[in-house]
Design a protein around this motif. Structure first.
Motif, mmCIF file in Angstrom:
data_model
loop_
_atom_site.group_PDB
_atom_site.id
_atom_site.type_symbol
_atom_site.label_atom_id
_atom_site.label_comp_id
_atom_site.label_asym_id
_atom_site.label_seq_id
_atom_site.Cartn_x
_atom_site.Cartn_y
_atom_site.Cartn_z
ATOM 1 N N GLN A 15 0.829 -1.207 0.000
ATOM 2 C CA GLN A 15 0.000 0.000 0.000
ATOM 3 C C GLN A 15 0.861 1.253 0.000
ATOM 4 N N ALA A 16 2.002 1.200 0.704
ATOM 5 C CA ALA A 16 2.879 2.368 0.784
ATOM 6 C C ALA A 16 3.469 2.704 -0.581
ATOM 7 N N ILE A 17 3.931 1.698 -1.316
ATOM 8 C CA ILE A 17 4.527 1.979 -2.616
ATOM 9 C C ILE A 17 3.475 2.479 -3.591
ATOM 10 N N GLY A 18 2.247 1.971 -3.487
ATOM 11 C CA GLY A 18 1.170 2.477 -4.337
ATOM 12 C C GLY A 18 0.871 3.940 -4.056
ATOM 13 N N THR A 19 0.850 4.298 -2.775
ATOM 14 C CA THR A 19 0.603 5.695 -2.395
ATOM 15 C C THR A 19 1.735 6.602 -2.845
ATOM 16 N N LEU A 20 2.970 6.152 -2.668
ATOM 17 C CA LEU A 20 4.120 6.964 -3.068
ATOM 18 C C LEU A 20 4.170 7.171 -4.576
ATOM 19 N N VAL A 21 3.853 6.130 -5.332
ATOM 20 C CA VAL A 21 3.818 6.267 -6.796
ATOM 21 C C VAL A 21 2.726 7.241 -7.210
ATOM 22 N N ALA A 22 1.565 7.165 -6.556
ATOM 23 C CA ALA A 22 0.467 8.075 -6.885
ATOM 24 C C ALA A 22 0.845 9.522 -6.573
ATOM 25 N N TYR A 23 1.452 9.782 -5.411
ATOM 26 C CA TYR A 23 1.856 11.141 -5.051
ATOM 27 C C TYR A 23 2.944 11.666 -5.982
ATOM 28 N N VAL A 182 13.080 3.794 -2.232
ATOM 29 C CA VAL A 182 14.340 3.050 -2.261
ATOM 30 C C VAL A 182 14.490 2.211 -1.001
ATOM 31 N N ASN A 183 13.948 2.669 0.112
ATOM 32 C CA ASN A 183 14.069 1.953 1.387
ATOM 33 C C ASN A 183 13.144 0.737 1.489
ATOM 34 N N LEU A 184 12.218 0.591 0.529
ATOM 35 C CA LEU A 184 11.337 -0.572 0.552
ATOM 36 C C LEU A 184 12.080 -1.818 0.072
ATOM 37 N N LYS A 185 11.572 -2.990 0.450
ATOM 38 C CA LYS A 185 12.219 -4.243 0.087
ATOM 39 C C LYS A 185 11.952 -4.593 -1.376
ATOM 40 N N ARG A 186 12.840 -5.431 -1.922
ATOM 41 C CA ARG A 186 12.724 -5.825 -3.324
ATOM 42 C C ARG A 186 11.466 -6.641 -3.580
ATOM 43 N N MET A 187 11.054 -7.431 -2.595
ATOM 44 C CA MET A 187 9.843 -8.242 -2.763
ATOM 45 C C MET A 187 8.610 -7.370 -2.942
ATOM 46 N N THR A 188 8.643 -6.171 -2.388
ATOM 47 C CA THR A 188 7.524 -5.249 -2.561
ATOM 48 C C THR A 188 7.385 -4.849 -4.023
ATOM 49 N N TYR A 189 8.508 -4.598 -4.678
ATOM 50 C CA TYR A 189 8.475 -4.251 -6.101
ATOM 51 C C TYR A 189 8.031 -5.441 -6.944
ATOM 52 N N LEU A 190 8.434 -6.639 -6.526
ATOM 53 C CA LEU A 190 8.005 -7.837 -7.244
ATOM 54 C C LEU A 190 6.498 -8.021 -7.137
ATOM 55 N N ARG A 191 5.959 -7.838 -5.937
ATOM 56 C CA ARG A 191 4.505 -7.948 -5.752
ATOM 57 C C ARG A 191 3.777 -6.867 -6.543
ATOM 58 N N LEU A 192 4.336 -5.651 -6.555
ATOM 59 C CA LEU A 192 3.709 -4.571 -7.317
ATOM 60 C C LEU A 192 3.692 -4.907 -8.804
ATOM 61 N N GLY A 193 4.806 -5.463 -9.311
ATOM 62 C CA GLY A 193 4.853 -5.850 -10.720
ATOM 63 C C GLY A 193 3.830 -6.913 -11.059
ATOM 64 N N VAL A 194 3.672 -7.894 -10.154
ATOM 65 C CA VAL A 194 2.693 -8.953 -10.387
ATOM 66 C C VAL A 194 1.281 -8.387 -10.418
ATOM 67 N N TRP A 195 0.971 -7.492 -9.457
ATOM 68 C CA TRP A 195 -0.365 -6.897 -9.416
ATOM 69 C C TRP A 195 -0.625 -6.022 -10.637
ATOM 70 N N MET A 196 0.415 -5.313 -11.120
ATOM 71 C CA MET A 196 0.251 -4.495 -12.318
ATOM 72 C C MET A 196 -0.024 -5.355 -13.549
ATOM 73 N N ILE A 197 0.687 -6.488 -13.647
ATOM 74 C CA ILE A 197 0.467 -7.391 -14.780
ATOM 75 C C ILE A 197 -0.941 -8.001 -14.732
ATOM 76 N N LEU A 198 -1.351 -8.406 -13.509
ATOM 77 C CA LEU A 198 -2.703 -8.986 -13.368
ATOM 78 C C LEU A 198 -3.770 -7.944 -13.644
ATOM 79 N N GLY A 199 -3.492 -6.685 -13.272
ATOM 80 C CA GLY A 199 -4.477 -5.626 -13.508
ATOM 81 C C GLY A 199 -4.664 -5.308 -14.972
ATOM 82 N N LYS A 200 -3.587 -5.423 -15.765
ATOM 83 C CA LYS A 200 -3.685 -5.128 -17.199
ATOM 84 C C LYS A 200 -4.289 -6.289 -17.990
ATOM 85 N N SER A 201 -4.182 -7.477 -17.443
ATOM 86 C CA SER A 201 -4.700 -8.648 -18.181
ATOM 87 C C SER A 201 -6.188 -8.824 -17.967
#
Length: 201
Positions: A15-23, A182-201
Motif C-alpha cells: 500500500q505504501a509503494i502504491g501511495t508513493l507512486v500516486a503522489y 528506495v528503502n522498501l524491500k525488493r519483494m515489494t516491487y516484485l509484488r507490485l509488478g505482479v499486481w500491475m500485470i494482473l491488472g492489465k490482463s
C-alpha cells in the motif's frame, strides 16, 4: 502469529509503494501542467471566499473597539509580482516541450540521486571518489533541470488550490518519495509488478 504479522507488514509496504507512486505522479503532473498551453482555469467557490472574507473582517474588528469603521476599509487584490513575470512570454508548444524535457531529466536525476544516497551511503562516509562523483553529477543534473524548467513561461490558468513554489516544492516531493521507495524491500516491487500485470490482463 509471525506469519500473520509478516503478511500484514508486506501488505502495508504494498500500500505504501502504491501511495508513493500516486503522489509522485501528482507532483509530476503539477510540474507539467503549469507549462502547458491552452489550460483552462477552474473557477473557485465564490461563496466560500466571501465567507472567509467576512470571517477575517469579524476577527479584525473584534480586536478593535470601533466597529463603525468597518465601512471605511477598502479591500483590493494584491498581485503576485513574481508570478506575473512568467506571463510576459507566451506559452507555446515549443516551450512546453522544453519544460517536459526538463521534467523528464529532473525525475531521472532525482531518482538516481535518491538511489545513490541510500545505497552508497557507506561509500560516501568512507570518502570514495566515485560515490562523491555520482552524488555531485546527479545533484548538478537536478540543478540544471530545475533551472531549465524555471526559465520556461507558465500559463495563467488558476485553480481553487494551487501548489506554491513550482518547480521546487514538487521536485522536493519527488525526491522524498524516491528516498522512501528506495528503502522498501525488493519483494515489494516484485509484488507490485505482479499486481500491475494482473491488472492489465
Amino acid at each position: 502469529m509471525l506469519i500473520k504479522v509478516s503478511g500484514l507488514f508486506h501488505q502495508v509496504e504494498l500500500q505504501a509503494i502504491g501511495t508513493l507512486v500516486a503522489y509522485t505522479n501528482v507532483a509530476i503532473s503539477v510540474l507539467v501542467s503549469r507549462f502547458q498551453p491552452g489550460v483552462q482555469s477552474v473557477p473557485g467557490d465564490e461563496s466560500r471566499k466571501s465567507n472567509q472574507t467576512n470571517f477575517l473582517q469579524k476577527m479584525l474588528f473584534n480586536l478593535k473597539d470601533k466597529p463603525s469603521d468597518q465601512s471605511r476599509i477598502k479591500y483590493h487584490v494584491i498581485e503576485d509580482k513574481d508570478s506575473s513575470k512568467h506571463h510576459i512570454s507566451k506559452v507555446t508548444e515549443k516551450t512546453a516541450s522544453r519544460a517536459e524535457l526538463g521534467v523528464f531529466f529532473l525525475v531521472i536525476s532525482l531518482a538516481a540521486l535518491a538511489i545513490t544516497l541510500i545505497l552508497l551511503f557507506e561509500d560516501l562516509c568512507k570518502g570514495n571518489w566515485w560515490a562523491i562523483f555520482l552524488i555531485t553529477f546527479f545533484s548538478g543534473t537536478t540543478a540544471v533541470s530545475l533551472f531549465v524548467i524555471q526559465l520556461q513561461p507558465r500559463n495563467s490558468a488558476t485553480f481553487p488550490f494551487m501548489v506554491p513554489g513550482v518547480p521546487y516544492i514538487p521536485a522536493l516531493t519527488i525526491f522524498i518519495n524516491a528516498v522512501l521507495m528506495v528503502n522498501l524491500k525488493r519483494m515489494t516491487y516484485l509484488r507490485l509488478g505482479v499486481w500491475m500485470i494482473l491488472g492489465k490482463s
